[in-house]
Motif scaffolding. Structure first.
Motif, PDB file in Angstrom:
ATOM      1  N   GLU A  19      15.396  -7.093  99.339  1.00 32.57           N
ATOM      2  CA  GLU A  19      14.544  -6.987  98.148  1.00 32.57           C
ATOM      3  C   GLU A  19      14.796  -5.662  97.427  1.00 32.57           C
ATOM      4  O   GLU A  19      14.883  -5.620  96.197  1.00 32.57           O
ATOM      5  CB  GLU A  19      13.073  -7.107  98.525  1.00 32.57           C
ATOM      6  N   THR A  20      14.928  -4.592  98.195  1.00 33.31           N
ATOM      7  CA  THR A  20      15.186  -3.283  97.595  1.00 33.31           C
ATOM      8  C   THR A  20      16.535  -3.278  96.884  1.00 33.31           C
ATOM      9  O   THR A  20      16.654  -2.768  95.771  1.00 33.31           O
ATOM     10  CB  THR A  20      15.159  -2.184  98.678  1.00 33.31           C
ATOM     11  N   LEU A  21      17.549  -3.861  97.510  1.00 32.94           N
ATOM     12  CA  LEU A  21      18.871  -3.936  96.872  1.00 32.94           C
ATOM     13  C   LEU A  21      18.830  -4.787  95.613  1.00 32.94           C
ATOM     14  O   LEU A  21      19.478  -4.454  94.610  1.00 32.94           O
ATOM     15  CB  LEU A  21      19.905  -4.475  97.860  1.00 32.94           C
ATOM     16  N   ASP A  22      18.059  -5.875  95.622  1.00 27.89           N
ATOM     17  CA  ASP A  22      17.919  -6.706  94.424  1.00 27.89           C
ATOM     18  C   ASP A  22      17.272  -5.908  93.294  1.00 27.89           C
ATOM     19  O   ASP A  22      17.709  -5.969  92.144  1.00 27.89           O
ATOM     20  CB  ASP A  22      17.088  -7.956  94.720  1.00 27.89           C
ATOM     21  N   GLN A  23      16.218  -5.160  93.617  1.00 28.21           N
ATOM     22  CA  GLN A  23      15.542  -4.347  92.604  1.00 28.21           C
ATOM     23  C   GLN A  23      16.492  -3.284  92.038  1.00 28.21           C
ATOM     24  O   GLN A  23      16.527  -3.052  90.831  1.00 28.21           O
ATOM     25  CB  GLN A  23      14.302  -3.672  93.181  1.00 28.21           C
ATOM     26  N   LEU A  24      17.261  -2.656  92.902  1.00 28.40           N
ATOM     27  CA  LEU A  24      18.205  -1.638  92.445  1.00 28.40           C
ATOM     28  C   LEU A  24      19.296  -2.250  91.563  1.00 28.40           C
ATOM     29  O   LEU A  24      19.712  -1.645  90.568  1.00 28.40           O
ATOM     30  CB  LEU A  24      18.832  -0.912  93.633  1.00 28.40           C
ATOM     31  N   SER A  25      19.763  -3.438  91.916  1.00 27.66           N
ATOM     32  CA  SER A  25      20.813  -4.062  91.103  1.00 27.66           C
ATOM     33  C   SER A  25      20.278  -4.441  89.725  1.00 27.66           C
ATOM     34  O   SER A  25      21.003  -4.340  88.732  1.00 27.66           O
ATOM     35  CB  SER A  25      21.387  -5.289  91.813  1.00 27.66           C
ATOM     36  N   VAL A  26      19.015  -4.843  89.639  1.00 28.99           N
ATOM     37  CA  VAL A  26      18.412  -5.156  88.337  1.00 28.99           C
ATOM     38  C   VAL A  26      18.295  -3.882  87.505  1.00 28.99           C
ATOM     39  O   VAL A  26      18.613  -3.868  86.313  1.00 28.99           O
ATOM     40  CB  VAL A  26      17.032  -5.829  88.519  1.00 28.99           C
ATOM     41  N   GLN A  27      17.860  -2.794  88.122  1.00 25.61           N
ATOM     42  CA  GLN A  27      17.699  -1.533  87.397  1.00 25.61           C
ATOM     43  C   GLN A  27      19.042  -0.959  86.957  1.00 25.61           C
ATOM     44  O   GLN A  27      19.120  -0.258  85.957  1.00 25.61           O
ATOM     45  CB  GLN A  27      16.976  -0.510  88.263  1.00 25.61           C
ATOM     46  N   ALA A  28      20.096  -1.232  87.704  1.00 23.78           N
ATOM     47  CA  ALA A  28      21.411  -0.643  87.413  1.00 23.78           C
ATOM     48  C   ALA A  28      22.228  -1.458  86.422  1.00 23.78           C
ATOM     49  O   ALA A  28      23.324  -1.039  86.050  1.00 23.78           O
ATOM     50  CB  ALA A  28      22.193  -0.477  88.718  1.00 23.78           C
ATOM     51  N   ARG A  29      21.728  -2.595  85.967  1.00 27.69           N
ATOM     52  CA  ARG A  29      22.463  -3.388  84.987  1.00 27.69           C
ATOM     53  C   ARG A  29      22.587  -2.597  83.685  1.00 27.69           C
ATOM     54  O   ARG A  29      21.613  -2.001  83.221  1.00 27.69           O
ATOM     55  CB  ARG A  29      21.737  -4.701  84.699  1.00 27.69           C
ATOM     56  N   PRO A  30      23.752  -2.598  83.085  1.00 28.85           N
ATOM     57  CA  PRO A  30      23.938  -1.838  81.840  1.00 28.85           C
ATOM     58  C   PRO A  30      22.939  -2.222  80.743  1.00 28.85           C
ATOM     59  O   PRO A  30      22.467  -1.358  80.015  1.00 28.85           O
ATOM     60  CB  PRO A  30      25.373  -2.167  81.426  1.00 28.85           C
ATOM     61  N   ALA A  31      22.618  -3.498  80.624  1.00 25.53           N
ATOM     62  CA  ALA A  31      21.667  -3.919  79.587  1.00 25.53           C
ATOM     63  C   ALA A  31      20.291  -3.311  79.835  1.00 25.53           C
ATOM     64  O   ALA A  31      19.609  -2.892  78.894  1.00 25.53           O
ATOM     65  CB  ALA A  31      21.566  -5.441  79.551  1.00 25.53           C
ATOM     66  N   ASN A  32      19.864  -3.254  81.085  1.00 25.81           N
ATOM     67  CA  ASN A  32      18.559  -2.671  81.399  1.00 25.81           C
ATOM     68  C   ASN A  32      18.557  -1.161  81.188  1.00 25.81           C
ATOM     69  O   ASN A  32      17.568  -0.594  80.725  1.00 25.81           O
ATOM     70  CB  ASN A  32      18.150  -3.016  82.826  1.00 25.81           C
ATOM     71  N   ILE A  33      19.666  -0.517  81.534  1.00 29.17           N
ATOM     72  CA  ILE A  33      19.769   0.931  81.309  1.00 29.17           C
ATOM     73  C   ILE A  33      19.708   1.211  79.807  1.00 29.17           C
ATOM     74  O   ILE A  33      18.979   2.109  79.363  1.00 29.17           O
ATOM     75  CB  ILE A  33      21.070   1.481  81.923  1.00 29.17           C
ATOM     76  N   ALA A  34      20.438   0.426  79.021  1.00 26.28           N
ATOM     77  CA  ALA A  34      20.438   0.617  77.566  1.00 26.28           C
ATOM     78  C   ALA A  34      19.047   0.383  76.993  1.00 26.28           C
ATOM     79  O   ALA A  34      18.588   1.132  76.123  1.00 26.28           O
ATOM     80  CB  ALA A  34      21.446  -0.331  76.920  1.00 26.28           C
ATOM     81  N   ARG A  80      16.159   0.812  78.479  1.00 20.14           N
ATOM     82  CA  ARG A  80      15.297   1.957  78.812  1.00 20.14           C
ATOM     83  C   ARG A  80      15.610   3.152  77.925  1.00 20.14           C
ATOM     84  O   ARG A  80      14.709   3.860  77.476  1.00 20.14           O
ATOM     85  CB  ARG A  80      15.458   2.322  80.285  1.00 20.14           C
ATOM     86  N   GLN A  81      16.896   3.374  77.642  1.00 21.81           N
ATOM     87  CA  GLN A  81      17.278   4.498  76.784  1.00 21.81           C
ATOM     88  C   GLN A  81      16.773   4.293  75.354  1.00 21.81           C
ATOM     89  O   GLN A  81      16.322   5.240  74.708  1.00 21.81           O
ATOM     90  CB  GLN A  81      18.797   4.689  76.793  1.00 21.81           C
ATOM     91  N   VAL A  82      16.849   3.055  74.858  1.00 21.83           N
ATOM     92  CA  VAL A  82      16.348   2.766  73.514  1.00 21.83           C
ATOM     93  C   VAL A  82      14.839   2.992  73.465  1.00 21.83           C
ATOM     94  O   VAL A  82      14.315   3.559  72.494  1.00 21.83           O
ATOM     95  CB  VAL A  82      16.715   1.324  73.092  1.00 21.83           C
ATOM     96  N   GLU A  83      14.126   2.566  74.503  1.00 20.85           N
ATOM     97  CA  GLU A  83      12.676   2.775  74.539  1.00 20.85           C
ATOM     98  C   GLU A  83      12.342   4.263  74.524  1.00 20.85           C
ATOM     99  O   GLU A  83      11.433   4.697  73.811  1.00 20.85           O
ATOM    100  CB  GLU A  83      12.074   2.119  75.788  1.00 20.85           C
ATOM    101  N   ARG A  84      13.086   5.060  75.287  1.00 27.17           N
ATOM    102  CA  ARG A  84      12.856   6.509  75.295  1.00 27.17           C
ATOM    103  C   ARG A  84      13.121   7.110  73.920  1.00 27.17           C
ATOM    104  O   ARG A  84      12.376   7.968  73.453  1.00 27.17           O
ATOM    105  CB  ARG A  84      13.741   7.180  76.344  1.00 27.17           C
ATOM    106  N   ALA A  85      14.203   6.670  73.279  1.00 27.84           N
ATOM    107  CA  ALA A  85      14.527   7.196  71.955  1.00 27.84           C
ATOM    108  C   ALA A  85      13.446   6.822  70.945  1.00 27.84           C
ATOM    109  O   ALA A  85      13.063   7.642  70.100  1.00 27.84           O
ATOM    110  CB  ALA A  85      15.882   6.663  71.503  1.00 27.84           C
TER     111      ALA A  85
END
Length: 131
Positions: free
Chosen positions: A28-43, A45-50
């Motif tokens: 479960e932890t690895l699944d959560q980390l893989s979701v967070q590490a997806r480029p689309a999700n990272i992008a 989060r960055q757009v939300e911060r901006a």
């Protein structure tokens, strides 16, 4: 009975069950980390911060121009209760404001200078366009 035999002994089935629980937790932890590490999700989060930073700058500029007494310090969504279903756009947002004190003279001079430069640019553009 010796001092080493004070705790209950685990059976092989208990040990196997504990290993299975830990493997599920790790998966479960690895699944959560893989979701967070997806480029689309990272992008995303960055757009939300901006957007948050941009909204704060706009609010501060508006307060400077209008002369409001408070500036937004932070806005953050409130996490929904566990087990609840959240429809997109139903997030509650908590916003913190801070009373704005006297502006430093440097900020006033900077704002006036920027305003004058923008006004001069608009006038020069309008004159040039008429010709």
């Amino acid at each position: 009975m010796t001092g080493r035999d004070t705790g209950p002994r685990q059976t092989p089935a208990d040990i196997e069950a504990e290993i299975n629980r830990e493997q599920r937790r790790l998966a479960e932890t690895l699944d959560q980390l893989s979701v967070q590490a997806r480029p689309a999700n990272i992008a995303r989060r960055q757009v939300e911060r901006a957007r948050e930073r941009g909204a704060r700058i706009v609010d501060e500029a508006r307060a400077l121009v209008v002369g409001g007494g408070a500036v937004r310090v932070e806005s953050r969504p409130v996490e929904p209760e566990e087990g609840s279903i959240v429809v997109k756009g139903d997030n509650e947002v908590v916003t913190t404001y801070q009373s704005r004190g006297q502006l430093p003279p440097e900020a006033v001079i900077l704002a006036v200078t920027v305003g004058a430069v923008v006004a001069a640019g608009v006038v020069a553009w309008a004159v040039r366009r008429r010709r």
